[in-house]
Design a protein around this motif. Structure first.
Motif, PDB file in Angstrom:
ATOM      1  N   GLY A  59       9.475  -5.331   4.684  1.00  0.00           N
ATOM      2  CA  GLY A  59      10.130  -4.030   4.878  1.00  0.00           C
ATOM      3  C   GLY A  59       9.168  -2.882   4.950  1.00  0.00           C
ATOM      4  O   GLY A  59       9.348  -1.865   4.290  1.00  0.00           O
ATOM      5  N   ARG A  60       8.144  -3.040   5.804  1.00  0.00           N
ATOM      6  CA  ARG A  60       7.144  -1.982   5.869  1.00  0.00           C
ATOM      7  C   ARG A  60       7.681  -0.735   6.568  1.00  0.00           C
ATOM      8  O   ARG A  60       7.094   0.351   6.423  1.00  0.00           O
ATOM      9  CB  ARG A  60       5.891  -2.483   6.576  1.00  0.00           C
ATOM     10  N   GLY A  61       8.779  -0.880   7.342  1.00  0.00           N
ATOM     11  CA  GLY A  61       9.332   0.305   7.998  1.00  0.00           C
ATOM     12  C   GLY A  61       9.803   1.329   6.984  1.00  0.00           C
ATOM     13  O   GLY A  61       9.459   2.521   7.063  1.00  0.00           O
ATOM     14  N   ALA A  62      10.595   0.885   6.028  1.00  0.00           N
ATOM     15  CA  ALA A  62      11.091   1.811   5.009  1.00  0.00           C
ATOM     16  C   ALA A  62       9.950   2.348   4.165  1.00  0.00           C
ATOM     17  O   ALA A  62       9.913   3.555   3.826  1.00  0.00           O
ATOM     18  CB  ALA A  62      12.118   1.088   4.142  1.00  0.00           C
ATOM     19  N   ALA A  63       9.003   1.466   3.814  1.00  0.00           N
ATOM     20  CA  ALA A  63       7.868   1.923   2.995  1.00  0.00           C
ATOM     21  C   ALA A  63       7.040   2.960   3.733  1.00  0.00           C
ATOM     22  O   ALA A  63       6.614   3.979   3.144  1.00  0.00           O
ATOM     23  CB  ALA A  63       7.012   0.718   2.609  1.00  0.00           C
TER      24      ALA A  63
ATOM     25  N   LEU B  86       0.828  -1.202   0.000  1.00  0.00           N
ATOM     26  CA  LEU B  86       0.000   0.000   0.000  1.00  0.00           C
ATOM     27  C   LEU B  86       0.863   1.253   0.000  1.00  0.00           C
ATOM     28  O   LEU B  86       0.651   2.185  -0.790  1.00  0.00           O
ATOM     29  CB  LEU B  86      -0.914   0.005   1.232  1.00  0.00           C
ATOM     30  N   CYS B  87       1.859   1.247   0.913  1.00  0.00           N
ATOM     31  CA  CYS B  87       2.720   2.425   1.006  1.00  0.00           C
ATOM     32  C   CYS B  87       3.494   2.639  -0.285  1.00  0.00           C
ATOM     33  O   CYS B  87       3.654   3.781  -0.757  1.00  0.00           O
ATOM     34  CB  CYS B  87       3.671   2.281   2.184  1.00  0.00           C
ATOM     35  N   ARG B  88       3.982   1.577  -0.859  1.00  0.00           N
ATOM     36  CA  ARG B  88       4.737   1.720  -2.104  1.00  0.00           C
ATOM     37  C   ARG B  88       3.853   2.281  -3.212  1.00  0.00           C
ATOM     38  O   ARG B  88       4.259   3.168  -3.989  1.00  0.00           O
ATOM     39  CB  ARG B  88       5.314   0.386  -2.511  1.00  0.00           C
ATOM     40  N   SER B  89       2.641   1.765  -3.320  1.00  0.00           N
ATOM     41  CA  SER B  89       1.723   2.269  -4.350  1.00  0.00           C
ATOM     42  C   SER B  89       1.351   3.713  -4.079  1.00  0.00           C
ATOM     43  O   SER B  89       1.317   4.555  -5.000  1.00  0.00           O
ATOM     44  CB  SER B  89       0.462   1.393  -4.392  1.00  0.00           C
ATOM     45  N   LEU B  90       1.084   4.031  -2.802  1.00  0.00           N
ATOM     46  CA  LEU B  90       0.704   5.394  -2.452  1.00  0.00           C
ATOM     47  C   LEU B  90       1.847   6.370  -2.696  1.00  0.00           C
ATOM     48  O   LEU B  90       1.625   7.515  -3.117  1.00  0.00           O
ATOM     49  CB  LEU B  90       0.253   5.448  -0.991  1.00  0.00           C
TER      50      LEU B  90
ATOM     51  N   VAL C 208       4.059   1.353  12.983  1.00  0.00           N
ATOM     52  CA  VAL C 208       4.452   0.135  12.264  1.00  0.00           C
ATOM     53  C   VAL C 208       5.918   0.173  11.862  1.00  0.00           C
ATOM     54  O   VAL C 208       6.511  -0.872  11.573  1.00  0.00           O
ATOM     55  CB  VAL C 208       3.562  -0.081  11.023  1.00  0.00           C
ATOM     56  N   SER C 209       6.521   1.371  11.857  1.00  0.00           N
ATOM     57  CA  SER C 209       7.944   1.459  11.512  1.00  0.00           C
ATOM     58  C   SER C 209       8.834   0.889  12.611  1.00  0.00           C
ATOM     59  O   SER C 209      10.027   0.665  12.386  1.00  0.00           O
ATOM     60  CB  SER C 209       8.336   2.912  11.256  1.00  0.00           C
ATOM     61  N   SER C 210       8.259   0.661  13.790  1.00  0.00           N
ATOM     62  CA  SER C 210       9.083   0.152  14.890  1.00  0.00           C
ATOM     63  C   SER C 210       9.567  -1.272  14.628  1.00  0.00           C
ATOM     64  O   SER C 210      10.549  -1.712  15.224  1.00  0.00           O
ATOM     65  CB  SER C 210       8.291   0.184  16.203  1.00  0.00           C
TER      66      SER C 210
ATOM     67  N   LEU D   9       5.436   8.579   4.668  1.00  0.00           N
ATOM     68  CA  LEU D   9       5.357   9.688   5.618  1.00  0.00           C
ATOM     69  C   LEU D   9       6.091  10.906   5.071  1.00  0.00           C
ATOM     70  O   LEU D   9       5.619  12.047   5.197  1.00  0.00           O
ATOM     71  CB  LEU D   9       5.986   9.225   6.948  1.00  0.00           C
ATOM     72  N   ASN D  10       7.224  10.649   4.448  1.00  0.00           N
ATOM     73  CA  ASN D  10       8.002  11.744   3.880  1.00  0.00           C
ATOM     74  C   ASN D  10       7.243  12.424   2.737  1.00  0.00           C
ATOM     75  O   ASN D  10       7.240  13.658   2.607  1.00  0.00           O
ATOM     76  CB  ASN D  10       9.340  11.202   3.388  1.00  0.00           C
TER      77      ASN D  10
END
Length: 1568
Positions: free
Chosen positions: A492-496, A441-445, A483-485, A501-502
């Motif tokens: 690798g959801r922390g990096a995503a 999700l994060c990668r797509s977003l 979830v980054s914790s 967030l950035n």
């Protein structure tokens, strides 16, 4: 091979061939292909391939050659046809112009083809001709002849079709049928449309029938697809009729399970889908009506196959499906609910196709997107799969994997989906159920947001207008940060999350862009530099919290901060299933509250957290405590106040509080609440400013903690010790800690120790003891200091709680191993802290003494741990050593002695740690000697290089390494530490670990060898230690070690070792004996040791006299201990066979000393304290060596003879029972004589030196020694060996010198020895006659012998010598001898009577033929006693009388009397006394009547004899004398006196005497 090579060359370099060469190659290949009619496939195919290759450039030449083989009316060669077919495909434009003529020639031949092989090759040719024609027609713009039309081939193909379909297709040969089908497919495009429409009703069923006849249906499907394509292209109406059967058959084919390893099946599915494409283009409604109901089928294969067809037609028939989109979307509702993994995969593929064709923009498309996200959220290891027999193995890609790829591809490659997915995908970020899909999700977003930013830079990305379901910026920030914790989870959801967030920085807060542009890339870089294995969770969380604090500082908006903290609190319940993330979120809450400026908000949130926390969850308790601790960094007072309020509330007191959520809380829950509060206090103390904590530690923090120490709940205990540890750490961390006086320190230490003691000693299941020891570590450094008893109690308790823990078995929980390591480190830190309070050798010694039982433990894991702790302590001691003055490291030897044997421990890790300990100790010694801390000693550094040798399991390598370690120790050990080291090592000989025991022995022996010269004064102590160690540990290796050690010690201090061993209690125990025997096994020591033992044996008096009782007549002789011990030691030494050379060297000294020792110990008793021991030893059996003084000396003497090579002497003496005699006072002389005799016979060469030693003993102060030596020497003279050895003269001279000895026994034995010359060296007697006779007569005249034993010996000796001396030497002494021996005729002692009478006989014998009158008088005077003693009760006396009378006969010069003596007195003949006496008296009275008076008078003397037979014989002698005398001689007898004497005899108590007296009285009648 040649043809293949030609084909390769032609294919690569055809442009370089000229026509001539080309023609040659073509002719050759054609010849090779056709010269054999039979099929030789490889060879002919290779030739065919050459022709095809040549045909690409030289088509005319090749075609010309091939057409030669295609003559009308003659069936061509198989490979001619096949080559034409391949050539038509290889060079379409060159071949098609020839096809009309080729077909014209070939078609008439079809009917003549009877073999299936020929028919098949014709089908192959027709297929390829049709394909090349179709390709030619499709590319007319490039063709050399654009005028070619399809109808030019129609008639030929139609004719061929009739033969193939009607005649060849029904064949039973499967290969032929497949060849026909493959040809019919492309041929159908060249048939006239009318012909095709006419044939379809027959052709399609015929083709469909083949599905049942063939397993491999790929060619059937391909042909069917070509036929359908041809039918559709001409607008055939026949398909409508055939559609149902087509759909049913084709759907069944698509539902066949696909095997990835089978290309034919895969190709078949592709061809079947191609068929569906054709059907979709002509009848889309009927196709969907057929397919969509099957989505609800009960068969997985049916559902999956249907979805594959649906996806295919969406992609391939997009135009026909455009109007069907809503219908198709609505029909997907059922597949979306399917739980089968294969169906899910197919559904995802359908949705992917829909995304590319605009379906998801339609109403209902949101459900498809949500489905994709749901599948992305599946855990890879938990993907559901419907059980059942029809479930096949999953494809290589899982549902989640393919879904993740689909989502990313749709997001990044389908432009029309951007508006559909953004911002719709954002609403899936916060729901917990989509957590697994966060990474995709994060990668797509991120990609979608990037597109938005490119389109409108500087604007907000999220428009909340009309999107009420979108999460707020606070929710997004909280979710992504939480979830980054756990950054590597979920691909690798922390990096995503951080990247998203950035990207969303402007929407989170407008001020964050610049700061996040710097900080977030750094976080991403940190993740890139690590992996899940190398990343420290604690460090990563700290980085995230720093990021959060930085963010809050940048925003610096209290409203925004409070709103964020509120959102964080709201999301806390969402993470109940993920404790780690919830724990981190608690920390985030604490961080946010710390940044909030509103104290009311802070206290409100803290109160809500305390009320809503799930206290049963350990991670949550920890997280809540962390939250309070972080918050206390800024709000210490508010945090403590809130905690105080909660502590006072009814919640903690188990009653119903102000909050209804606590009304049903059980006692266990209350304990959990208490534990959480205690943890909160601990974290508050740990996080808050140190100076502030110091003032609040006892009053506000520890006061509440102390209230809970009485608990038994393990969780609460853990919270207590953890909090105490944090509080103590905080106090110690304060700059004012040194001035802080902790009033309740002792109480707190005692409570920590109670917690430690309450833990199970053999298992480690909780970190309580670790935390408690850490707390104690901090407490130790605080004032007031602990007293000695408290320190000892603490050390003992902590060691026992850790060392005894059983090791985890392999394969068990790795977390336990980590817990154990942490606990060990806590223990090491505590002991190190205690040691630093007393950095002296005494302090170090005290610590090691506590560890010593564990270092020596029989359990390997305990030793390993103890050595590890010791190594750490020593390193710490060395690192912090400060020597202000040169002081001795007085316990270095003890410590090295404790650790060095562990260098051979059974556990490799223990060995390594032991070397480290020794290494540190040597450097400590150097430090105490004044060397700087950075000084490197070459000798000590060698220890590190030896560590590798300790890893090796080979005992030889291991102990060689230990020897090298010992050499290093020996070089660096101060002399004053040597004895303490040795004594400690001796203790290690009894170590249960045999390897360590052996290592101790190796080190001991090395030290003794290298430094033993310094140990003279310590020898007794060392020897006693060895003896005691042998008594404690009778192991074989210990025995060998002790033996080696004592030998090494003796090689340098032999006398001291001998003296020490002699001081061992008597009788020597087996271990002392073992040491003696070990010394005897060393050739270099044995001689010296024997000499020392001889000195010890001879130096002291052999016995002391004492009276056991006051009234005892004579004193008892009690053996002295030193000679006795030396004798026993000699026995032990000589019991070892290898001592023989040494014994041989000292043979004379040993023999003489022990022989004299035997004499000295006759009748000597053991001291009272040893008598009981001797009785016990005797009771143990014959194996124990006798302690009785004389027996021990005899035993040693026997061993001397055996080891000296005189074993035959021992055997001979034993055979003669001489050893028994030797031990007794009565038989001692006899035993010595037998020993001497055996020596003379079997050990003659030894005698000169032995005699030399014995000759020196004539002046001994001990009579018995003089007696023993004289007896031995005397017996030697009975053997001729003394003459042979030329020692006779000196021996005689020595014996003669002893004649004046004060001891009668010595004088007696001297006479015996002199007399023995007669038997040993008779030829020497005449020369020595006068001397010998003088000595003998001197013996007869010995007046200092009241028992006349000397005289007895003289008589016996004279009897031996008289026959050998010169008559001239004898004559002067005959009378004197005869007179001197006469009194002994009637001695009470048989020996005297026998010896004197026998000597009297010898005197007579010596006078035969030359008897002087004066001696004759002695003969006459002796007749009566001799006659009467024939009746002596002792047979030896009677025998001597017989001999004497026989010898007297010749001197009486009476033939009749001499004859009577010879007749009746023969040796061995029974004597009839009465008859003999009558005869003798008759001859006496006839020839010597004047002797009547003397004979009767002598006879009357024996009337009073004490012997009955002699008393009876005396009246007989008188009677026979009176009976045979002539009357004129009667006056010689006093008849009255005789009668009176006889009458007195009549009263004798013996009947025989009375009878003989009566008979004699009867004979006196005649005399009267």
């Amino acid at each position: 091979m040649i043809l293949r090579a030609m084909q390769t060359v032609v294919s690569s370099h055809i442009s370089k061939l000229d026509k001539d060469m080309a023609r040659a190659v073509i002719l050759l290949a054609s010849s090779e292909m056709t010269k054999v009619k039979d099929l030789i496939c490889d060879w002919q195919q290779a030739a065919s391939d050459v022709l095809v290759a040549m045909g690409r450039r030289f088509i005319s030449t090749v075609m010309e050659e091939l057409l030669h083989g295609l003559q009308p009316g003659v069936l061509p060669h198989y490979f001619v046809v096949r080559t034409l077919a391949n050539l038509s495909v290889s060079n379409v434009f060159g071949t098609v112009p020839f096809l009309t003529s080729i077909l014209g020639t070939m078609l008439p031949m079809l009917a003549a083809a009877k073999h299936d092989t020929t028919r098949a090759v014709f089908c192959y040719a027709l297929q390829h001709f049709s394909e090349s024609t179709l390709e030619y027609l499709a590319n007319l713009d490039q063709a050399p002849d654009p005028t070619v039309r399809k109808d030019a081939f129609a008639s030929d193909i139609s004719s061929a079709y009739d033969i193939l379909f009607h005649q060849w297709l029904p064949s039973r040969e499967a290969k032929l049928r497949l060849a026909v089908v493959e040809a019919l497919g492309p041929m159908s495009h060249l048939l006239p449309s009318e012909k095709l429409e006419e044939q379809l009703p027959k052709l399609l069923p015929g083709i469909l029938t083949l599905y049942k006849k063939h397993a491999e249906t790929c060619h059937v499907s391909k042909s069917l697809g070509q036929i359908l394509e041809a039918a559709v292209s001409v607008g055939s109406r026949t398909l409508e009729v055939q559609l149902d059967s087509l759909l049913t058959t084709l759907h069944a084919q698509i539902c066949v399970p696909v095997e990835s390893a089978s290309p034919l099946v895969m190709n078949n599915q592709k061809e079947v889908l191609r068929c569906f494409t054709e059907l979709a283009s002509c009848s889309p409604d009927r196709l969907l009506a057929f397919l969509l109901p099957k989505l609800d089928s009960g068969s997985e294969r049916t559902r999956v196959g249907t979805l594959q067809v649906l996806r295919h037609i969406i992609n391939s028939a997009a135009a026909q499906m455009e109007v069907k989109k809503p219908f198709i979307l609505s029909s997907m509702r059922v597949p979306l609910l399917d739980t089968n993994s294969k169906v899910k995969r197919a559904v995802v593929q359908v949705i992917s196709a829909m995304a590319h064709h605009g379906y998801l923009e339609q109403p209902g498309g949101e459900a498809m997107i949500e489905y994709i996200v749901q599948q992305c959220a599946l855990p890879p290891e938990m993907e559901p799969q419907k059980p059942g027999s029809d479930c096949e193995e999953l494809p290589a890609d899982s549902v989640r994997a393919i879904t993740v790829r689909t989502l990313y591809l749709v997001s990044t490659t389908v432009d029309r989906m951007s508006d559909v997915l953004w911002p719709h995908l954002l609403q899936f970020l916060t729901p917990v159920r989509y957590t697994g899909a966060l990474t995709p999700l994060c990668r797509s977003l991120v990609h979608l947001a990037g597109k938005r930013q490119e389109a409108g830079p500087g604007t907000h990305l999220i428009n909340y207008d009309g999107h009420v379901t979108l999460p707020s910026p606070y929710a997004i920030a909280t979710r992504l940060l939480a979830v980054s914790s756990n950054p590597y989870l979920g691909d690798g959801r922390g990096a995503a999350s951080l990247r998203l967030l950035n990207v969303l920085h402007r929407d989170i807060h407008p001020l964050l862009g610049q700061r996040w542009a710097t900080t977030i890339p750094l976080l991403l870089q940190y993740l890139d530099e690590h992996t899940e294995e190398t990343l420290s969770p604690k460090e990563w969380e700290e980085k995230l919290l720093v990021f959060l604090r930085d963010t809050l500082a940048v925003v610096s908006d209290n409203t925004w901060v409070c709103q964020l903290s509120l959102e964080m609190c709201k999301q806390l319940p969402c993470y109940n299933g993920t404790p780690q993330e919830k724990n981190f979120l608690y920390k985030c809450v604490g961080t946010a509250l710390g940044a909030a400026s509103s104290k009311d908000v802070v206290r409100k949130h803290l109160q809500e957290l305390l009320e809503s926390a799930r206290y049963q969850e350990e991670a949550e308790r920890e997280g809540l405590a962390c939250c309070f601790g972080i918050c206390a960094i800024i709000h210490l007072d508010d945090t403590l106040a809130q905690l105080e309020d909660f502590v006072r509330s009814d919640v903690v007191r188990k009653s119903i509080g102000i909050f209804n959520i606590f009304k049903d809380r059980s006692e266990n829950e209350v304990e959990k609440v208490k534990g959480t509060l205690i943890l909160c206090y601990g974290h508050v103390a740990a996080q808050a400013p140190r100076e502030l904590v110091l003032a609040r530690a006892e009053s506000d923090i520890l006061r509440n903690i102390f209230q809970c120490f009485s608990t038994k709940d393990p969780a609460l205990k853990l919270c207590l010790v953890q909090s105490v540890c944090m509080v103590c750490q905080a106090i110690c961390g304060s700059t004012q800690a040194s001035s802080f006086n902790f009033s309740r320190k002792a109480e707190l230490v005692a409570q920590m120790m109670e917690f430690i003691k309450a833990e199970p000693p053999d298992s480690l299941r909780s970190p309580i003891r670790k935390k408690a020891m850490l707390a104690c570590t901090y407490l130790v450094s605080l004032e007031p200091a602990l007293d000695e008893q408290e320190r000892t109690y603490m050390i003992h308790g902590c060691l026992h709680s850790v060392m005894a823990v059983l090791p985890e078995r392999e394969g068990e929980d790795g977390g336990l191993e980590s817990l154990y390591l942490d606990t060990m480190h806590a223990l090491e830190d505590l002991l190190t802290s205690l040691l630093r309070r007393n950095m002296t050798p005494q302090g170090l010694q005290m610590m090691v003494e506590h560890l010593s039982p564990w270092i020596k433990s029989p359990r390997g894991h305990e030793r390993e741990r103890a050595l590890g702790v010791s190594s750490r302590l020593l390193r710490s001691f060395l690192e912090h050593l400060h020597v202000s003055a040169l002081v001795p490291f007085h316990n270095l030897g003890l410590l090295i002695g404790l650790f060095s044997p562990r260098c051979a421990d059974l556990w490799p890790a223990t060995r390594q740690e032991a070397v480290s300990c020794v290494y540190s100790l040597l450097y400590l010694q150097l430090g105490y000697e004044g060397f700087s801390r950075d000084y490197q000693d070459d000798v000590a550094e060698r220890l590190l290089t030896l560590k590798d040798g300790l890893v090796h399991p080979d005992p030889a390598i291991l102990f060689h390494t230990c020897h090298s370690i010992a050499q290093i120790i020996a070089k660096r050990l101060p002399p004053d530490q040597l004895i303490s080291l040795l004594l400690t090592l001796f203790e290690s000989l009894g170590d249960p670990d045999k390897n360590c025991s052996r290592a101790a022995s190796v080190i001991i022996n090395c030290l003794l060898k290298e430094r033993g010269n310094l140990l003279l004064e310590k020898v007794p102590e060392i020897v006693n230690m060895l003896r005691s160690k042998l008594q404690e540990t009778p192991e074989e290796h210990v025995l060998r070690a002790a033996q080696h050690s004592v030998c090494l010690l003796a090689s340098q201090h032999c006398e001291a070792v001998v003296s020490s061993l002699l001081g061992s209690p008597l009788p020597f125990d087996s271990h002392t004996c073992t040491l003696w025997r070990a010394l005897a096994s060393e050739p270099g020591l044995t001689v010296k040791m024997l000499e020392l033992l001889l000195q010890k044996m001879n130096r002291d008096v052999p016995f002391k006299e004492s009276r056991a009782f006051l009234l005892s007549s004579s004193p008892d002789r009690v053996a002295t201990l030193l000679p006795l011990a030396a004798t026993c030691a000699l026995s032990e030494v000589m019991s070892v066979p290898v001592s023989a050379p040494a014994v041989l060297e000292l043979y004379p000294q040993l023999f003489v000393a022990l022989l004299l020792r035997v004499g000295c110990t006759l009748g000597v008793q053991l001291p009272r304290n040893l008598q009981a021991k001797e009785r016990r030893a005797t009771g143990l059996g014959p194996a124990s060596r006798s302690l009785e003084p004389c027996s021990s000396a005899v035993g040693a003497l026997q061993l001397t003879l055996v080891r000296g090579g005189s074993e035959e002497v021992v055997q001979r003496v034993e055979l003669e029972r001489g050893w028994e005699s030797l031990r007794t006072s009565m038989g001692h002389e006899e035993g010595v004589a037998r020993l001497a005799s055996a020596m003379a016979k079997f050990a003659g060469p030894r005698l000169p030196l032995v005699m030399k030693e014995l000759l020196c003993t004539h002046s001994s102060v001990y009579e018995i020694q003089r007696v023993t030596s004289t007896a031995f020497l005397a017996e030697l003279l009975s053997s001729n060996v003394v003459n042979d050895l030329m020692i006779l003269e000196s021996l005689l001279d020595n014996l003669a010198a002893r004649q004046k000895d004060t001891c009668a026994s010595v004088r007696r034995l001297v006479l015996r020895g002199l007399a023995n010359v007669a038997s040993g060296s008779p030829n020497k007697v005449p020369a020595r006659g006068p001397q010998l006779l003088t000595s003998m007569i001197g013996g007869l005249d010995d007046g200092d012998d009241p028992q006349n034993l000397v005289a007895l010996e003289a008589m016996v000796g004279l009897a031996k010598l008289l026959d050998l001396v010169e008559p001239g030497d004898l004559r002067p002494v005959l009378l004197h001898v005869a007179i001197r021996i006469r009194p002994f005729f009637d001695s009470d002692k048989m020996e005297f009577r026998s010896a004197s009478i026998r000597l009297f006989g010898h005197l007579n014998k010596a006078c035969h033929g030359d008897c002087e009158d004066i001696f004759l008088e002695q003969v006459v005077g002796g007749l009566a006693p001799l006659l009467l003693h024939l009746q002596d009760p002792q047979s030896s006396v009677a025998t001597a009388c017989k001999f004497a009378l026989r010898m007297c006969g010749p001197n009486l010069e009476c033939e009749e009397l001499m004859a009577a003596f010879q007749k009746h007195l023969q040796e061995g003949r029974r004597l009839h006394f009465g008859e003999f006496l009558n005869t003798a008296c008759k001859h006496l009275m006839r020839h010597f009547p004047d002797l009547l008076g003397r004979l009767v008078s002598t006879s009357l003397f024996y009337f009073k004899s004490s012997w009955e037979d002699v008393r009876a014989a005396a009246p007989m002698l008188t009677g026979f004398l009176v009976q045979h005398v002539e009357p004129e001689h009667h006056l010689q007898v006093d008849l009255e006196h005789l009668t009176a004497a006889l009458q007195l005899l009549l009263k004798d108590p013996a009947p025989a005497v009375r009878m003989k007296a009566a008979e004699t009285l009867g004979r006196l009648v005649k005399f009267a």
